[in-house]
Design a protein around this motif. Sequence first.
Motif, short mmCIF file in Angstrom:
data_model
loop_
_atom_site.label_atom_id
_atom_site.label_comp_id
_atom_site.label_asym_id
_atom_site.label_seq_id
_atom_site.Cartn_x
_atom_site.Cartn_y
_atom_site.Cartn_z
N LYS A 37 -29.62 -1.88 33.37
CA LYS A 37 -29.90 -2.99 34.28
C LYS A 37 -29.73 -2.53 35.73
O LYS A 37 -28.77 -1.85 36.06
CB LYS A 37 -28.96 -4.15 34.00
CG LYS A 37 -29.29 -5.37 34.84
CD LYS A 37 -28.52 -6.58 34.39
CE LYS A 37 -28.97 -7.77 35.20
NZ LYS A 37 -28.41 -9.00 34.72
N GLY A 38 -30.69 -2.90 36.55
CA GLY A 38 -30.63 -2.59 37.97
C GLY A 38 -30.62 -3.87 38.78
O GLY A 38 -30.90 -4.96 38.27
N TYR A 39 -30.28 -3.77 40.03
CA TYR A 39 -30.20 -4.93 40.91
C TYR A 39 -30.96 -4.66 42.20
O TYR A 39 -30.96 -3.55 42.72
CB TYR A 39 -28.74 -5.23 41.27
CG TYR A 39 -27.90 -5.60 40.07
CD1 TYR A 39 -27.80 -6.92 39.66
CD2 TYR A 39 -27.21 -4.63 39.36
CE1 TYR A 39 -27.03 -7.28 38.56
CE2 TYR A 39 -26.44 -4.97 38.26
CZ TYR A 39 -26.36 -6.30 37.86
OH TYR A 39 -25.61 -6.63 36.78
N THR A 40 -31.56 -5.73 42.71
CA THR A 40 -32.15 -5.67 44.05
C THR A 40 -31.40 -6.62 44.98
O THR A 40 -31.67 -6.65 46.17
CB THR A 40 -33.65 -6.05 44.02
OG1 THR A 40 -33.79 -7.35 43.45
CG2 THR A 40 -34.46 -5.04 43.23
N ASP A 41 -30.46 -7.38 44.41
CA ASP A 41 -29.70 -8.36 45.17
C ASP A 41 -28.21 -8.05 45.00
O ASP A 41 -27.65 -8.17 43.91
CB ASP A 41 -30.03 -9.75 44.62
CG ASP A 41 -29.34 -10.87 45.38
OD1 ASP A 41 -28.19 -10.71 45.82
OD2 ASP A 41 -29.97 -11.94 45.51
N VAL A 42 -27.56 -7.67 46.08
CA VAL A 42 -26.14 -7.30 46.03
C VAL A 42 -25.28 -8.49 45.62
O VAL A 42 -24.33 -8.34 44.85
CB VAL A 42 -25.68 -6.74 47.40
CG1 VAL A 42 -24.18 -6.51 47.40
CG2 VAL A 42 -26.42 -5.46 47.72
N GLU A 43 -25.60 -9.67 46.10
CA GLU A 43 -24.82 -10.86 45.74
C GLU A 43 -24.85 -11.11 44.24
O GLU A 43 -23.83 -11.41 43.62
CB GLU A 43 -25.31 -12.08 46.51
CG GLU A 43 -24.95 -12.02 47.99
CD GLU A 43 -25.43 -13.24 48.75
OE1 GLU A 43 -25.73 -14.29 48.12
OE2 GLU A 43 -25.50 -13.15 49.98
N GLN A 44 -26.02 -10.98 43.62
CA GLN A 44 -26.14 -11.17 42.18
C GLN A 44 -25.33 -10.11 41.44
O GLN A 44 -24.63 -10.39 40.47
CB GLN A 44 -27.61 -11.12 41.75
CG GLN A 44 -27.81 -11.36 40.28
CD GLN A 44 -27.40 -12.76 39.84
OE1 GLN A 44 -27.52 -13.72 40.59
NE2 GLN A 44 -26.89 -12.87 38.63
N MET A 45 -25.40 -8.88 41.89
CA MET A 45 -24.63 -7.80 41.27
C MET A 45 -23.14 -8.08 41.34
O MET A 45 -22.43 -7.95 40.34
CB MET A 45 -24.93 -6.45 41.95
CG MET A 45 -24.15 -5.30 41.37
SD MET A 45 -24.35 -3.77 42.29
CE MET A 45 -23.43 -4.15 43.78
N MET A 46 -22.66 -8.53 42.49
CA MET A 46 -21.24 -8.81 42.66
C MET A 46 -20.80 -9.97 41.76
O MET A 46 -19.72 -9.93 41.18
CB MET A 46 -20.92 -9.10 44.12
CG MET A 46 -21.07 -7.89 45.03
SD MET A 46 -20.13 -6.45 44.49
CE MET A 46 -18.47 -7.01 44.73
N LYS A 47 -21.64 -10.98 41.63
CA LYS A 47 -21.32 -12.11 40.73
C LYS A 47 -21.13 -11.61 39.31
O LYS A 47 -20.21 -12.03 38.61
CB LYS A 47 -22.44 -13.16 40.75
CG LYS A 47 -22.44 -14.04 41.97
CD LYS A 47 -23.60 -15.03 41.88
CE LYS A 47 -23.74 -15.80 43.17
NZ LYS A 47 -24.91 -16.68 43.13
N GLU A 48 -21.98 -10.72 38.86
CA GLU A 48 -21.89 -10.21 37.50
C GLU A 48 -20.72 -9.25 37.33
O GLU A 48 -20.14 -9.16 36.25
CB GLU A 48 -23.20 -9.56 37.08
CG GLU A 48 -24.30 -10.60 36.93
CD GLU A 48 -25.56 -10.04 36.32
OE1 GLU A 48 -25.49 -9.03 35.58
OE2 GLU A 48 -26.63 -10.62 36.57
N LEU A 49 -20.37 -8.52 38.38
CA LEU A 49 -19.24 -7.59 38.29
C LEU A 49 -17.92 -8.33 38.28
O LEU A 49 -16.96 -7.91 37.61
CB LEU A 49 -19.25 -6.61 39.47
CG LEU A 49 -20.31 -5.52 39.41
CD1 LEU A 49 -20.32 -4.75 40.72
CD2 LEU A 49 -20.04 -4.59 38.25
#
Length: 50
Positions: A37-49
Amino acid sequence: MRKRQRIPFDIALETPNAETITAMEEADRISRDASVKGYTDVEQMMKELL
């Protein structure tokens, strides 16, 4: 002191060591793996982390 039109340190290309080469190869494999899985949105990545 006289101003010079340059950065204040020397830059040199160094040959990476074996550990760095291995990490670069791993990053290349991961970047091409469609199952990772990759991310283009840092906020979405941080929510999932978090």
